[in-house]
Design a protein around this motif. Structure first.
Motif, short mmCIF file in Angstrom:
data_model
loop_
_atom_site.label_atom_id
_atom_site.label_comp_id
_atom_site.label_asym_id
_atom_site.label_seq_id
_atom_site.Cartn_x
_atom_site.Cartn_y
_atom_site.Cartn_z
N VAL A 65 8.09 -0.33 -13.11
CA VAL A 65 8.22 -1.58 -12.33
C VAL A 65 7.50 -1.44 -10.97
N PRO A 66 7.71 -0.32 -10.24
CA PRO A 66 7.00 -0.18 -8.97
C PRO A 66 5.48 -0.15 -9.13
N ILE A 67 5.00 0.40 -10.26
CA ILE A 67 3.55 0.44 -10.46
C ILE A 67 3.00 -0.97 -10.53
N VAL A 68 3.68 -1.82 -11.32
CA VAL A 68 3.21 -3.20 -11.47
C VAL A 68 3.31 -3.93 -10.13
N LEU A 69 4.47 -3.84 -9.50
CA LEU A 69 4.66 -4.50 -8.20
C LEU A 69 3.64 -3.98 -7.19
N GLY A 70 3.51 -2.65 -7.14
CA GLY A 70 2.61 -2.03 -6.17
C GLY A 70 1.17 -2.48 -6.37
N ALA A 71 0.74 -2.54 -7.62
CA ALA A 71 -0.64 -2.96 -7.89
C ALA A 71 -0.83 -4.42 -7.44
N LEU A 72 0.16 -5.26 -7.72
CA LEU A 72 0.04 -6.67 -7.35
C LEU A 72 -0.01 -6.84 -5.83
N ILE A 73 0.72 -5.98 -5.11
CA ILE A 73 0.73 -6.09 -3.64
C ILE A 73 -0.52 -5.47 -3.04
N ALA A 74 -0.96 -4.33 -3.63
CA ALA A 74 -2.08 -3.59 -3.04
C ALA A 74 -3.40 -4.35 -3.18
N LEU A 75 -3.52 -5.12 -4.25
CA LEU A 75 -4.79 -5.79 -4.52
C LEU A 75 -5.18 -6.73 -3.37
N PRO A 76 -4.31 -7.69 -2.99
CA PRO A 76 -4.70 -8.55 -1.86
C PRO A 76 -4.85 -7.78 -0.55
N ILE A 77 -4.02 -6.76 -0.31
CA ILE A 77 -4.14 -6.02 0.95
C ILE A 77 -5.48 -5.28 0.99
N GLY A 78 -5.82 -4.63 -0.13
CA GLY A 78 -7.09 -3.93 -0.20
C GLY A 78 -8.25 -4.88 -0.02
N PHE A 79 -8.10 -6.07 -0.61
CA PHE A 79 -9.15 -7.08 -0.46
C PHE A 79 -9.32 -7.45 1.01
N LEU A 80 -8.20 -7.68 1.69
CA LEU A 80 -8.26 -8.04 3.11
C LEU A 80 -8.90 -6.92 3.93
N ALA A 81 -8.58 -5.66 3.56
CA ALA A 81 -9.13 -4.53 4.31
C ALA A 81 -10.65 -4.49 4.21
N VAL A 82 -11.18 -5.00 3.09
CA VAL A 82 -12.63 -5.00 2.94
C VAL A 82 -13.23 -6.26 3.56
N ARG A 83 -12.54 -7.38 3.35
CA ARG A 83 -13.04 -8.67 3.84
C ARG A 83 -13.10 -8.66 5.37
N TYR A 84 -12.03 -8.17 5.99
CA TYR A 84 -12.01 -8.05 7.44
C TYR A 84 -12.09 -6.58 7.80
N GLY A 85 -13.31 -6.12 8.05
CA GLY A 85 -13.59 -4.70 8.21
C GLY A 85 -12.72 -4.01 9.26
N TRP A 86 -12.34 -4.72 10.32
CA TRP A 86 -11.56 -4.08 11.39
C TRP A 86 -10.17 -3.69 10.91
N LEU A 87 -9.72 -4.29 9.81
CA LEU A 87 -8.40 -3.96 9.28
C LEU A 87 -8.40 -2.64 8.51
N TYR A 88 -9.61 -2.22 8.07
CA TYR A 88 -9.70 -1.10 7.14
C TYR A 88 -9.00 0.15 7.68
N HIS A 89 -9.41 0.61 8.86
CA HIS A 89 -8.84 1.87 9.35
C HIS A 89 -7.36 1.78 9.69
N PRO A 90 -6.93 0.71 10.42
CA PRO A 90 -5.48 0.61 10.67
C PRO A 90 -4.67 0.59 9.36
N LEU A 91 -5.11 -0.18 8.38
CA LEU A 91 -4.36 -0.26 7.13
C LEU A 91 -4.29 1.10 6.44
N LEU A 92 -5.43 1.81 6.44
CA LEU A 92 -5.44 3.11 5.76
C LEU A 92 -4.57 4.12 6.50
#
Lengths: 247, 215
Positions: B25-52
């Protein structure tokens, strides 16, 4: 969140628990935890680094290094600890063995991967300059592999800190005591105190390891020297490798 | 060993099914949550390092500590299985955000430009071009997260909900190796099986990675 946890946890903030006279003094628990962590790490590194260097340098037995990571990751820590305790008996020894066993795979795999990622041209150049094999390993390959080796040590350290916490269940000292005893006594503030301290300790170790990594990795390898001297657009290939596999 | 398994079939199966639930269950939930966050980290480059950096810190928190901090934050009971699920979801997200971001960043700019030139709009381009190209990297991360989750679940036994971990605590109390060995074997087998499933899924979803001769 931290504030709320702190106000909810008289145990953590009770000065009594921080003095030496307390039955489970917090500084003493932290010290014990660090001691076990350091001990397990040193033993694991003493085993895993030479083996990793050998495998990475010669390319022999590569499957050992590649699979060690997967096996280590899939092995349930509590299962390993329970197994060793029932097999060997109580005391520190089985728990320490478990810590060492779990710290070996990340170090071994990353040492191997680090050496493999070294540009073969650099190794050839070293041999061409007349360096002996061991000299090549320690003056050329190891410095270039250090970023990956350090991230392996860092992962191993975190693994050991976490496992040492779990090992309190079989009687190992350290901060895990607060968690396990707190659960047994239904003292939630003690549990939270332990959990917060363990988390803080792990984060601190992680940050210190990152700092150490910056200090020990040669600027020429990490790419810092290149950007400083001239803005040449070819950072060291190793920096990319290390950031790519640290996950 | 065999006697133990036969005599305790129901206990073992219950532990196994709880283990699977708590890990997947956490794998599915985690993947669903990580996808938009990862997308944002790439879309808005300044977010990348803080998020990581934040994910790195979260990932470094020992599991038992996280299991026990979470009820203090979200207000669940300390022995609730929800704590385990939330904690493992946090780990999965922390691990996958980096992988998703790095995967998306590895997509060649020329490819996305070509897709735009062919008339792909932002969203369609993301789902039909960037995501498939980033998929091998993401699934490699998902394999790591899945295997790690499966082995972490058993730590939950210390707070009463740990799937196969219950076999470890029982074995410890009884000084009896059989349940411990059965638990370890099943846990490792489960990890290997899930790993294999993801590899097979990846082969189906990204047939082009095999053309180059890489398996």
């Amino acid at each position: 969140m931290i504030v709320r946890l702190a106000t909810d946890t008289p145990y953590l903030l009770d000065p009594e628990n921080w003095t030496d006279s307390a039955v489970t003094s917090i500084p003493e628990l932290i010290g014990t935890h660090l001691l076990y962590t350091a001990l397990a790490l040193v033993i694991a590194a003493a085993i895993a680094i030479p083996v990793g260097l050998f495998i990475g340098h010669t390319g022999r037995l590569a499957f050992v290094a590649i699979n060690a990571g997967n096996v280590g990751r899939s092995l349930p820590t509590l299962g390993l600890i329970s197994f060793l305790v029932v097999l060997i008996g109580g005391g520190l020894f089985p728990a320490l063995i478990a810590l060492v066993i779990l710290a070996i795979p990340p170090i071994l795999t990353s040492t191997y991967a680090g050496l493999r990622a070294v540009d073969p041209a650099a190794v050839d150049a070293a041999r061409g300059m007349g360096m002996r094999e061991l000299q090549t390993v320690f003056t050329v390959e190891v410095p270039m592999a250090l970023p990956l080796m350090m991230s392996g040590l860092r992962n191993a350290a975190l693994q050991v800190v976490a496992t040492a916490t779990v090992a309190a269940y079989v009687g190992l000292g350290g901060l895990g005591r607060l968690l396990v005893d707190g659960l047994a006594l239904n003292q939630y503030d003690r549990v939270v105190a332990g959990a917060v301290l363990v988390a803080a300790l792990a984060i601190l170790i992680d940050l210190l390891a990152e700092l150490l990594q910056r200090v020990v990795v040669s600027p020429g390898v990490s790419g810092r020297a290149v950007t400083r001297r001239a803005r040449v657009a070819h950072p060291s290939p190793l920096t990319e490798v290390s950031s790519g596999t640290a996950a | 060993m065999i006697d133990y398994v036969i005599a305790n079939e129901n206990v073992i199966l219950a532990a196994l099914s709880q283990h699977i639930m708590l890990a997947l269950v956490p794998i599915v939930l985690g993947a669903l949550i990580a996808l938009p966050i990862g997308f944002l980290a790439v879309r808005y480059g300044w977010l990348y390092h803080p998020l990581l950096n934040v994910s790195g810190l979260l990932y470094s928190i020992p599991s038992l500590a996280l299991f026990l901090i979470i009820p203090g934050i979200i207000g669940t009971k300390i022995l609730s299985p929800i704590n385990i699920i939330v904690a493992l979801t946090v780990y999965t997200v922390a691990l996958l955000v980096r992988v998703v971001a790095d995967g998306l960043r590895s997509v060649d700019g020329i490819v996305t430009q070509a897709a735009s030139a062919m008339g792909y709009r932002r969203i369609r381009r993301f789902f039909e071009v960037e995501l498939p190209i980033a998929l091998p990297v993401m699934l490699a991360g998902l394999r790591v997260a899945t295997v790690a989750n499966i082995s972490l679940v058993s730590v939950g036994a210390l707070i009463g909900v740990g799937g196969l971990g219950a076999l470890f605590t029982r074995g410890l109390q009884l000084r009896y190796l059989d349940p411990i060995i059965v638990g370890i074997v099943l846990s490792v087998l489960l990890a290997v099986l899930c790993d294999l499933v993801i590899v097979l899924v990846q082969r189906r979803l990204t047939p082009w990675t095999r053309v180059k001769g890489r398996s």
